[in-house]
Write an enzyme that holds these catalytic residues in place. Structure first.
Site, PDB file in Angstrom:
ATOM      1  N   CYS A 326       0.834  -1.210   0.000  1.00 27.61           N
ATOM      2  CA  CYS A 326       0.000   0.000   0.000  1.00 27.61           C
ATOM      3  C   CYS A 326       0.860   1.248   0.000  1.00 27.61           C
ATOM      4  O   CYS A 326       0.349   2.351   0.178  1.00 27.61           O
ATOM      5  CB  CYS A 326      -0.945  -0.007   1.211  1.00 27.61           C
ATOM      6  N   GLU A 360      -2.184   1.134  -4.558  1.00 34.08           N
ATOM      7  CA  GLU A 360      -1.905  -0.194  -4.009  1.00 34.08           C
ATOM      8  C   GLU A 360      -1.319  -1.003  -5.165  1.00 34.08           C
ATOM      9  O   GLU A 360      -1.881  -0.984  -6.270  1.00 34.08           O
ATOM     10  CB  GLU A 360      -3.241  -0.803  -3.535  1.00 34.08           C
TER      11      GLU A 360
END
Ligand SMILES: C[S@@+](CC[C@H](N)C(=O)[O-])C[C@H]1O[C@@H](n2cnc3c(N)ncnc32)[C@H](O)[C@@H]1O
Length: 371
Positions: A326, A360
């Site tokens: 992330c 992400e």
């Protein structure tokens, strides 16, 4: 995105049409990672609105009135009365819950925030207070009943759940490669905030597993989000995670889904590495024969800080790594070490957070001397 608070509220910052945002973010990721991957990035888009199944808002008192707030673009507080990026259940509950709290002075006094979590058939509101709340237990029960929701009320050292009779965990189902998986998780533990994109991420990770896979080692497994579907591609899985409540949920989830080849252990990633190296022994691993595993794949989904140095070095001993990140900055740092001996076979961008700069990424790494 059509939002009347855009440009004032700091939560969404990209103003170009959604498809254009995705193109620009993909190009920026391709540029940033061009030293590691020059192939085509696989792109997984979000719904442009109604995509967030977990969202948190401040609550601001002014005289008798109470409003939802967000951080504004300049850091100042912004009053909002709706948020189009939350999913429909949260969107519809927000005004109703606010009215109910406003109409009761005891529920209203010293409330300062609310978090919402919605799943396919449930919704929970977590109410945050700066005061003692135990004596309000009946009020929370009545509110939960009236709105047909789960409520957690929190204050320093206090936590109440309503309705009393209900399961405190939330239930979520995901469809992965044609199979329905059911998950339970606790409100305080990590969950992916965009359920649709999460389904795409888990399916993608599963598709990275090559034929001939043996056993999988997973660090940072949460409540088994990736673990359960990926376990179908392996003989055995050892999955670890630091959070007690996530590991409890993970154990419940293996039973719920009738899966028998996973061992979930609560362990810090560095501790597990020292156990695998044989440097330290842990009581939590007494029932686990580490030497019996033949790990062909490692799955990593670390927090924003990425991998510690010892994890980064240790996972180089395996042949295949699936890394979900992330935070592109720490992913890049980790790849610069891993890619001494690995190449990136596939690279994916999952747009979990539409209208923001967040990205992400998923990376499928393979040892250089393997085919
Ligand atoms: C990005 S989340 C991913 C969780 C899970 N894979 C999922 O998809 O829901 C990262 C997880 O790492 C866990 N974690 C954070 N630091 C850790 C550490 N040092 N060792 C093991 N797990 C850790 C967190 O509790 C969290 O569940």
């Amino acid at each position: 995105m059509l939002c009347k608070h855009f440009s004032e509220c700091g939560s969404c910052v990209l103003s170009t049409p959604y498809d254009e945002q995705v193109l620009l973010k993909t190009k920026s990721i391709a540029d940033e990672f061009s030293d590691f991957f020059t192939g085509e990035i696989e792109v997984f888009k979000s719904e442009p609105v109604g995509y967030r199944t977990r969202a948190e808002f401040g609550l601001w008192h002014e005289g008798d009135s109470l409003s939802y707030t967000m951080h504004g673009v300049n850091g100042a507080r912004v009053m909002i009365d709706e948020c189009p990026k939350v999913d429909a259940k949260i969107f519809n509950l927000m005004p109703v819950l606010l009215e109910a709290i406003k109409s009761d002075n005891e529920l209203k006094f010293k409330i300062f925030g609310v978090e919402f979590i919605s799943t396919d058939n449930e919704i929970m509101a977590i109410l945050l207070y700066h005061k003692k709340i135990t004596h309000l237990s009946d009020k929370f029960k009545n509110l939960a009943k009236a709105l047909n929701i789960k409520i957690v009320a929190r204050s320093r050292g206090e936590r109440l759940f309503a309705p009393e009779s209900d399961d405190e965990r939330l239930t979520q189902s995901l469809n992965i490669a044609g199979r329905q998986y059911v998950y339970k998780f606790s409100e305080g533990a990590f969950i992916q905030p965009n359920t649709k994109v999460n389904e795409m991420m888990v399916s993608w990770a599963l598709s990275c597993v090559k034929m001939g896979a043996k056993d999988m080692l997973e660090l940072y497994c949460g409540h088994g989000n990736f673990t359960l579907p990926l376990s179908t591609a392996f003989k055995n899985v050892l999955a670890t995670e630091i959070s007690k409540s996530s590991i409890k949920s993970a154990a419940i989830n293996t039973e719920l889904n009738g899966i028998a080849n996973i061992k979930f252990i609560r362990m810090d990633a560095d501790e597990l590495i020292s156990a695998l190296r044989g440097d330290r022994e842990f009581r939590r691993l007494e029932q686990v024969d580490l030497s019996a595993y033949e790990f062909s794949h490692v799955l990593l989904d670390p927090p924003r800080a990425g991998l510690s140095q010892s994890v980064r070095e240790f996972v180089k001993s395996y042949d295949n790594i699936i890394y979900i990140s992330c935070n592109p900055a720490t992913l890049k740092r980790d790849l610069s070490v891993l890619c001494d001996t690995f190449y990136v076979g596939r690279f994916a961008f999952f747009d979990q957070f539409a209208h923001t700069h967040h990205a992400e990424c998923g990376v499928c790494l393979r040892k250089r001397n393997k085919q």
